[in-house]
Design an enzyme around this catalytic site. Sequence first.
Site, PDB file in Angstrom:
ATOM      1  N   LYS A  41      35.356  45.783  46.182  1.00 24.43           N
ATOM      2  CA  LYS A  41      36.167  44.961  45.276  1.00 24.43           C
ATOM      3  C   LYS A  41      35.359  43.768  44.775  1.00 24.43           C
ATOM      4  O   LYS A  41      35.512  43.336  43.621  1.00 24.43           O
ATOM      5  CB  LYS A  41      37.432  44.482  45.983  1.00 24.43           C
ATOM      6  CG  LYS A  41      38.356  43.604  45.133  1.00 24.43           C
ATOM      7  CD  LYS A  41      38.881  44.349  43.897  1.00 24.43           C
ATOM      8  CE  LYS A  41      39.758  43.455  43.019  1.00 24.43           C
ATOM      9  NZ  LYS A  41      41.077  43.166  43.607  1.00 24.43           N
ATOM     10  N   THR A  89      43.102  41.273  48.284  1.00 27.93           N
ATOM     11  CA  THR A  89      41.664  41.035  48.132  1.00 27.93           C
ATOM     12  C   THR A  89      41.280  39.891  49.059  1.00 27.93           C
ATOM     13  O   THR A  89      41.725  38.761  48.887  1.00 27.93           O
ATOM     14  CB  THR A  89      41.312  40.680  46.684  1.00 27.93           C
ATOM     15  OG1 THR A  89      41.643  41.790  45.836  1.00 27.93           O
ATOM     16  CG2 THR A  89      39.823  40.374  46.545  1.00 27.93           C
ATOM     17  N   LYS A 122      39.446  32.474  43.423  1.00 29.13           N
ATOM     18  CA  LYS A 122      39.509  32.824  44.844  1.00 29.13           C
ATOM     19  C   LYS A 122      38.620  34.026  45.125  1.00 29.13           C
ATOM     20  O   LYS A 122      37.826  34.028  46.075  1.00 29.13           O
ATOM     21  CB  LYS A 122      40.956  33.112  45.249  1.00 29.13           C
ATOM     22  CG  LYS A 122      41.167  33.422  46.723  1.00 29.13           C
ATOM     23  CD  LYS A 122      41.110  34.908  47.056  1.00 29.13           C
ATOM     24  CE  LYS A 122      42.318  35.648  46.508  1.00 29.13           C
ATOM     25  NZ  LYS A 122      42.341  37.074  46.960  1.00 29.13           N
TER      26      LYS A 122
END
Length: 293
Positions: free
Chosen positions: A175, A100, A243
């Site tokens: 995502k 990701t 993150k």
Amino acid sequence: MNIAFIGLGTMGFPMAGHLSNAGFNVTVYNRTESKADQWLQQYSGKKAMTPAAAAKGAEVILLCAGRDSDVETLMTGHDGILDGIRQSGQIGHIIIDHTTTSSVLAERMSVTAQQMGCHFVDAPVSGGQQGAINGQLSIMVGCDEQLLDKVITTTAPYTRAIARLGTAGFGQKTKMVNQICIAGLLQGLAEAIHFAQHNNLNIEKVIQVISQGAAGSWQMNNRYQTMLDNDYDHGFAIDWMRKDLGICLDQAKRSGVALPVTELVDQFYAELQLMGEGRSDTSVLLKRLQQQK
């Protein structure tokens, strides 16, 4: 098919194992060599000492790293993937990145790969550690349309659902949508459980009823009991969620979109990190509420 799998972390370890069990010729690389040795004790394959060595003989190279900087180093650094492709003297390699990352990185790596005569596919996954172990991941793909069949064939051993959402970067943007949804759902679930606890409700019965209606979700079905048990030693750590949410918030600024709930939940996760909960599962939002005066 000869495949390289780079990054044997919580997700990558079982994903690479599924590829080996499916009959692919898998060469693994991990920054901590002992993790590759551990993988070889459980699965059939080989290990490489550098990303370049892993990529050199592979038709498809898969990545599952941590951050943008990790992917860029593995791709373009000394003895990186592109060095291995250059040494092979062949063109047409496909690099599938399950990390990701930002969409900006995916777009940049796609251009860099094209200049080398190969293809970069951003393909982040959803389903968590259990989904990786069970081979039940959802994959969001950003690539040229002609590459999709090869991506589907390669990732099939650990995939439940897969879709191409557009060209480079669109997998990562999807995502981001996924993580925005999860953040809001978990905070809502945490508040609902906290409310029920302070109103003398039988939470198990409450969940049994409302999970069958419009309030039901994967998070409710799979996390409410562990939240009640104060069990947060599983799943996706909030260090990694922060993150991901940082990536979401950066992209929102670039596109002029307000994400007030996501910003708030990100702040709550920051508070939990200060409480020493950085490695706890993302559902630990309930603990923050319970410890407030």
